[in-house]
Write an enzyme that holds these catalytic residues in place. Structure first.
Site, short mmCIF file in Angstrom:
data_model
loop_
_atom_site.label_atom_id
_atom_site.label_comp_id
_atom_site.label_asym_id
_atom_site.label_seq_id
_atom_site.Cartn_x
_atom_site.Cartn_y
_atom_site.Cartn_z
N GLU A 70 1.02 -1.18 0.03
CA GLU A 70 -0.06 -0.23 -0.03
C GLU A 70 0.82 1.22 0.04
O GLU A 70 2.27 1.30 0.53
CB GLU A 70 -0.76 -0.10 1.29
N GLU A 78 -2.62 10.82 3.06
CA GLU A 78 -3.77 10.81 3.83
C GLU A 78 -3.80 12.25 4.47
O GLU A 78 -2.81 12.71 4.71
CB GLU A 78 -3.74 9.89 4.85
#
Length: 425
Positions: free
Chosen positions: A133, A137
């Site tokens: 991943e 964010e």
């Protein structure tokens, strides 16, 4: 994210512990084989995207629902809301998997404690792979910062918090990461701001965008205050493959040391600006763009927002003012670059063809010195070339100072002759 609970394709919720306990024998899906994939996010493309319909459990204090994803005004909106069962949110993900390359998004996150707005790649046991991943964010408690992170074989703890110098929730900006074998470099508005080189992921992943409210992670997100009807906005996303061999899933030893193929990148029009017959770029003439110099990170600006013919064009800190926004009007193989505030166009003074000739604004009268060819260059940038002189738009003397002059100059392979072009909001 600090940790993630992944649902299987049948909707069964797996805990983090079970992810590491299960035996994964399926082969990873092959990476998408194209060079550029532009995602306009103007409407739901069911052939390319899925909407999540489950709860991730754990720190996600919500259920993902397609009802929380709306398309309006050329943008995608993901809203955190509530129904009789509890909090709801949204997640949008590609059907395809993407390997090494440049991933970008133009977005505006939610500003509210306890929530996250994100853009990331993910693959894991539910895809028949290990958990790899790469994250961008925004923690709603402080949207003047952005958090970068990544997971390799389920191991994270690579968080890096970058101070943006602006409030991301107030306007659209472009964020991205260039994923290569052995490194990930994150970008903000075309500028490289952080690079990681340790334990880099190798497995192609889906591109995902979501917004959600957390629980039990107050030390990270602050306590969620229960506010609903709060929305993250996404204008466009894109992917540009690296040249060279692509990672294909299970092979962690790929030989991919090529440069980015930036033949079409980051201007969020009906789809992101893209190459046309491998020579030039396409822009939406109905939308205004900002033009940011790669060398200085400053914007092309009409001095003092004056309306007079001959007013100088220079570089200045981008403030979102109308005199820093430009329309690209197609004219054959060229563009006329028209200021959004004054209506006058970018012109080489006196139709000059020599190095160092000044560039200013003038009423359009059809001369070749008012027309510009635009070609993709390295590092997700463009070269802007005067149609008459063949010279490049350049910052004089390679200056990084505000109010430095913009001129034309021969191609010197300089960063000050490269420009990042993106939708201005």
């Amino acid at each position: 994210m600090r940790r993630k609970i992944i649902s299987t394709v049948l909707g069964t919720v797996l805990t983090v512990c079970s992810l590491f306990g299960m035996a994964v024998t399926a082969s990873a899906a092959s990476a998408w084989g194209g060079t550029h994939d532009g995602m306009s996010l103007d409407y739901h493309d069911s052939n390319k995207f899925d909407m999540a319909t489950w709860s991730n459990g754990g720190m996600f204090n919500c259920t993902f629902s397609p009802n929380n994803i709306k398309f309006q005004g050329g943008q995608m909106a993901i809203t955190i809301d509530r129904n009789w069962q509890g909090y709801t949110a949204g997640e949008y993900r590609t059907k395809n998997y993407y390997g090494y390359g440049l991933f970008q998004v133009n977005m505006k996150p939610i500003k509210n404690p306890g929530v996250v707005s994100s853009f990331f790649t993910y693959t894991g046991p539910s895809d028949g792979t290990k958990w790899d991943e790469i994250d961008i964010e925004f923690l709603g408690k402080d949207t003047t910062k952005v958090q970068f992170n990544y997971y390799t074989s389920g191991q994270g703890n690579h968080e890096y918090l970058y101070n943006l110098g602006f409030d991301a929730s107030q306007s659209f900006h472009t964020y991205g990461f260039d994923w290569r074998q052995g490194s990930i470099t994150w970008y903000v508005d075309g500028k490289a701001v952080y690079t990681a080189t340790r334990d880099i992921p190798t497995t192609p992943g889906k591109i995902m965008m979501n917004a959600w409210n957390g629980t039990g992670v107050d030390d990270w997100l602050q306590a969620y205050n229960g506010r609903t009807g709060i929305t993250a906005y996404y204008d466009w996303a894109s992917y540009d493959a690296n040249t060279g061999s692509s990672n294909s899933g299970n092979n962690s030893g790929n030989n991919n040391n090529g440069n980015n193929n930036n033949s079409g990148n980051n201007s969020g029009n009906q789809q992101p600006a893209q190459s046309s017959n491998n020579s030039g770029a396409m822009f939406d003439s109905s939308k205004a763009y900002k033009i940011i110099n790669f060398g200085s990170s400053m914007a092309m600006d009409v001095q003092g927002n004056r309306r007079d013919n001959g007013t100088n064009v220079l570089q200045y800190y981008y403030k979102g003012n109308a005199n820093q926004k430009w329309y690209f009007v197609k004219d054959g193989n060229c563009y006329i670059i028209k200021n959004a505030s004054t209506g006058k166009v970018l012109t080489v003074q006196d139709s000059a063809t020599w190095d160092g000739a000044n560039v200013y604004q003038w009423d359009y009268y059809g001369d070749a010195s008012q027309k510009w060819e635009i070609y993709p260059a390295a590092n997700n940038t463009y070269k802007i070339i005067n149609h008459k002189s063949g010279k490049l738009l350049n910052i004089a003397y390679g200056s990084t100072s505000a109010n430095a002059n913009i001129e034309q100059y021969k191609d010197a392979s300089s960063n000050f002759e490269k420009w990042w072009i993106d939708i201005a909001n």
